[in-house]
Scaffold this active site. Structure first.
Site, mmCIF file in Angstrom:
data_model
loop_
_atom_site.group_PDB
_atom_site.id
_atom_site.type_symbol
_atom_site.label_atom_id
_atom_site.label_comp_id
_atom_site.label_asym_id
_atom_site.label_seq_id
_atom_site.Cartn_x
_atom_site.Cartn_y
_atom_site.Cartn_z
ATOM 1 N N HIS A 98 12.282 76.049 85.728
ATOM 2 C CA HIS A 98 13.090 76.918 84.848
ATOM 3 C C HIS A 98 14.426 77.283 85.526
ATOM 4 O O HIS A 98 14.726 78.451 85.745
ATOM 5 C CB HIS A 98 12.309 78.186 84.459
ATOM 6 C CG HIS A 98 12.869 78.839 83.216
ATOM 7 N ND1 HIS A 98 12.091 79.474 82.279
ATOM 8 C CD2 HIS A 98 14.139 78.968 82.754
ATOM 9 C CE1 HIS A 98 12.850 79.951 81.315
ATOM 10 N NE2 HIS A 98 14.104 79.659 81.587
ATOM 11 N N ARG A 137 12.024 76.259 75.840
ATOM 12 C CA ARG A 137 10.928 77.147 76.214
ATOM 13 C C ARG A 137 9.632 76.348 76.257
ATOM 14 O O ARG A 137 9.428 75.416 75.458
ATOM 15 C CB ARG A 137 10.777 78.277 75.186
ATOM 16 C CG ARG A 137 11.837 79.360 75.289
ATOM 17 C CD ARG A 137 11.667 80.207 76.551
ATOM 18 N NE ARG A 137 12.639 81.295 76.650
ATOM 19 C CZ ARG A 137 13.816 81.206 77.290
ATOM 20 N NH1 ARG A 137 14.168 80.090 77.895
ATOM 21 N NH2 ARG A 137 14.615 82.250 77.348
HETATM 22 P P1 NDP Z 1 21.648 79.466 69.610
HETATM 23 O O1 NDP Z 1 21.023 80.581 68.862
HETATM 24 O O2 NDP Z 1 23.130 79.470 69.798
HETATM 25 O O3 NDP Z 1 21.285 78.072 68.902
HETATM 26 C C1 NDP Z 1 20.026 77.835 68.377
HETATM 27 C C2 NDP Z 1 20.077 76.566 67.546
HETATM 28 O O4 NDP Z 1 18.743 76.272 67.110
HETATM 29 C C3 NDP Z 1 20.929 76.711 66.291
HETATM 30 O O5 NDP Z 1 21.624 75.512 66.040
HETATM 31 C C4 NDP Z 1 19.902 76.944 65.199
HETATM 32 O O6 NDP Z 1 20.283 76.500 63.919
HETATM 33 C C5 NDP Z 1 18.759 76.085 65.692
HETATM 34 N N1 NDP Z 1 17.478 76.521 65.110
HETATM 35 C C6 NDP Z 1 16.851 77.696 65.258
HETATM 36 N N2 NDP Z 1 15.713 77.721 64.518
HETATM 37 C C7 NDP Z 1 15.643 76.528 63.906
HETATM 38 C C8 NDP Z 1 14.721 75.945 63.001
HETATM 39 N N3 NDP Z 1 13.632 76.605 62.580
HETATM 40 N N4 NDP Z 1 14.967 74.692 62.544
HETATM 41 C C9 NDP Z 1 16.078 74.019 62.944
HETATM 42 N N5 NDP Z 1 16.993 74.521 63.816
HETATM 43 C C10 NDP Z 1 16.782 75.752 64.272
HETATM 44 O O7 NDP Z 1 20.909 79.382 71.022
HETATM 45 P P2 NDP Z 1 21.491 78.859 72.411
HETATM 46 O O8 NDP Z 1 22.066 77.519 72.183
HETATM 47 O O9 NDP Z 1 22.333 79.891 73.029
HETATM 48 O O10 NDP Z 1 20.142 78.774 73.287
HETATM 49 C C11 NDP Z 1 19.088 77.913 72.924
HETATM 50 C C12 NDP Z 1 17.872 78.151 73.791
HETATM 51 O O11 NDP Z 1 18.043 77.574 75.084
HETATM 52 C C13 NDP Z 1 17.512 79.592 74.103
HETATM 53 O O12 NDP Z 1 16.871 80.216 73.020
HETATM 54 C C14 NDP Z 1 16.593 79.443 75.308
HETATM 55 O O13 NDP Z 1 15.255 79.302 74.853
HETATM 56 C C15 NDP Z 1 17.042 78.142 75.941
HETATM 57 N N6 NDP Z 1 17.608 78.366 77.279
HETATM 58 C C16 NDP Z 1 16.964 77.812 78.366
HETATM 59 C C17 NDP Z 1 17.475 77.984 79.625
HETATM 60 C C18 NDP Z 1 16.836 77.324 80.806
HETATM 61 O O14 NDP Z 1 17.217 77.598 81.954
HETATM 62 N N7 NDP Z 1 15.882 76.438 80.635
HETATM 63 C C19 NDP Z 1 18.682 78.764 79.874
HETATM 64 C C20 NDP Z 1 19.293 79.262 78.657
HETATM 65 C C21 NDP Z 1 18.760 79.079 77.417
HETATM 66 P P3 NDP Z 1 21.467 77.244 63.094
HETATM 67 O O15 NDP Z 1 22.699 77.088 63.920
HETATM 68 O O16 NDP Z 1 21.546 76.495 61.825
HETATM 69 O O17 NDP Z 1 21.051 78.669 62.952
HETATM 70 C C1 OXD Z 2 17.716 82.029 79.134
HETATM 71 C C2 OXD Z 2 16.937 81.505 80.244
HETATM 72 O O1 OXD Z 2 17.195 82.122 78.014
HETATM 73 O O2 OXD Z 2 17.338 81.702 81.419
HETATM 74 O O3 OXD Z 2 18.897 82.370 79.343
HETATM 75 O O4 OXD Z 2 15.917 80.864 80.019
#
Ligand code: NDP
Ligand code: OXD
Length: 316
Positions: free
Chosen positions: A279, A231
């Site tokens: 994006h 993001r």
């Molecule tokens: P998940 O919820 O599966 O994974 C999030 C990860 O981040 C977990 O490993 C979590 O740790 C870690 N995390 C969260 N908060 C913290 C913190 N404070 N400190 C350390 N680690 C942290 O999310 P996804 O993998 O499904 O998606 C990730 C992001 O990708 C989405 O939120 C979105 O913003 C972005 N995205 C972007 C897209 C694009 O087109 N650019 C498309 C899709 C998604 P733990 O496992 O220990 O809880």
């Molecule tokens: C998502 C994105 O969060 O498209 O899936 O950014």
């Protein structure tokens, strides 16, 4: 199993309607699928809503809604609403197609950097035949992934399979074969000092906002490269430009921005060491999203435990 009629409201930007409504209607033939801004409806008759960036306060008006479905993996555009009805479960989109596409994007940007592809593009534009040697073998280009969740884990595995040494950083420690795991704020400095390429795949929360900042960049090794596909709120754009212009970082690939669409006036557009994409790292497939929503509704009506429910206290 409940059999009473259901109404699903689709809340997507104008122009996206058909792509999203058609698969939902096909997979939920007994439901009434309505489109916000297009169909008339009584707000208190909506059972389920599918949305991505709802207008703040909008979800609160749907007094009978039982589940909010996020059309994206990231839910920051929903939970940032101060009026989000916190007693309603929020189910986010988790699907192999999304993780696969985002992993592809990151692998592509890592390889473009690793193989100096932009220098070859520039050389081609000058009709110049110059064979840059490949100085750093993959085994010596350490990749660090902030966020080892659904998407970060698959991305780590794909990069590991290309022989890059990969470390993930998450809130809790992980066991992913061939991928090192560091966790929590205490281990962040150790993580950063070992990243020749830093990839951000974190959710945007109060704890992660602005994590890609001057202090973070200063802890990366000289010449490190940054990829942000999570993001725009994770990145302090001015700090990135300063770290690249000072020569400390070698460049960046950015898919997400503080303001989207990226304003015409942004210096990121023309920076010679920054790649900008709009994006598109992974775009939710409407058919996969409809299948996931239909499965969630069916589970709810059977009284089963819902999958992929967001922990609102953590924000992801
Ligand atoms: P998940 O919820 O599966 O994974 C999030 C990860 O981040 C977990 O490993 C979590 O740790 C870690 N995390 C969260 N908060 C913290 C913190 N404070 N400190 C350390 N680690 C942290 O999310 P996804 O993998 O499904 O998606 C990730 C992001 O990708 C989405 O939120 C979105 O913003 C972005 N995205 C972007 C897209 C694009 O087109 N650019 C498309 C899709 C998604 P733990 O496992 O220990 O809880
Ligand atoms: C998502 C994105 O969060 O498209 O899936 O950014």
């Amino acid at each position: 199993m409940r059999t009473d009629p259901i109404t699903l409201l689709l809340d997507v930007p104008p122009g996206w309607t058909g792509r999203w409504a058609e698969p939902l209607r096909a997979l939920l033939p007994d439901a009434t699928v309505l489109v916000n801004g297009q169909d008339d409806y009584a707000p208190d008759r909506i059972d389920y809503v599918a949305t991505f960036r709802p207008r703040p306060g909008f979800l609160k008006t749907l007094a009978s809604v039982k589940i909010v479905f996020s059309l994206g993996a990231g839910v920051d555009g929903i939970v940032s609403d101060p009026d989000y009805p916190r007693h309603i479960p929020l189910v986010r989109f988790v699907d192999h197609t999304l993780a696969r596409d985002l992993a592809q994007y990151v692998v592509m940007q890592v390889l473009i950097h690793h193989r100096a592809q932009r220098a070859f593009d520039a050389a081609q534009s000058r009709r110049e035949w110059r064979q840059h040697p490949q100085f750093v073998p993959a085994e010596e280009r350490r990749v660090g992934i902030l966020g080892l969740g659904e998407i970060g884990t698959l991305t780590a595995e794909r990069l590991r399979d290309l022989d890059f040494p990969v470390t993930g950083w998450s809130r809790t420690r992980k066991a992913v074969t061939g991928v090192a795991s560091l966790a929590g704020m205490n281990e962040l400095p150790e993580f950063l000092t070992g990243c020749d390429v830093l990839v951000c795949l974190l959710p945007l929360t109060n704890d992660t906002r602005g994590i890609l900042n001057a202090k973070t960049f200063a802890q990366l090794p000289e010449g490190a490269f940054v990829i942000n596909a999570a993001r725009g709120g994770h990145l302090i754009e001015e700090d990135l430009i300063a770290a690249i212009d000072s020569g400390h970082l070698s460049g960046a690939a950015l898919d997400v921005f503080q303001t989207e669409p990226l304003p015409q006036s942004s210096p990121l557009w023309t920076h010679p060491k920054i790649t900008v994409t709009p994006h598109v790292a992974a775009i939710t497939d409407p058919v996969a999203a409809a299948a996931s929503i239909a499965a969630g509704i069916a589970a709810h009506r059977r009284g089963d435990v819902l999958e992929n429910v967001v922990d609102l206290s953590r924000g992801y």
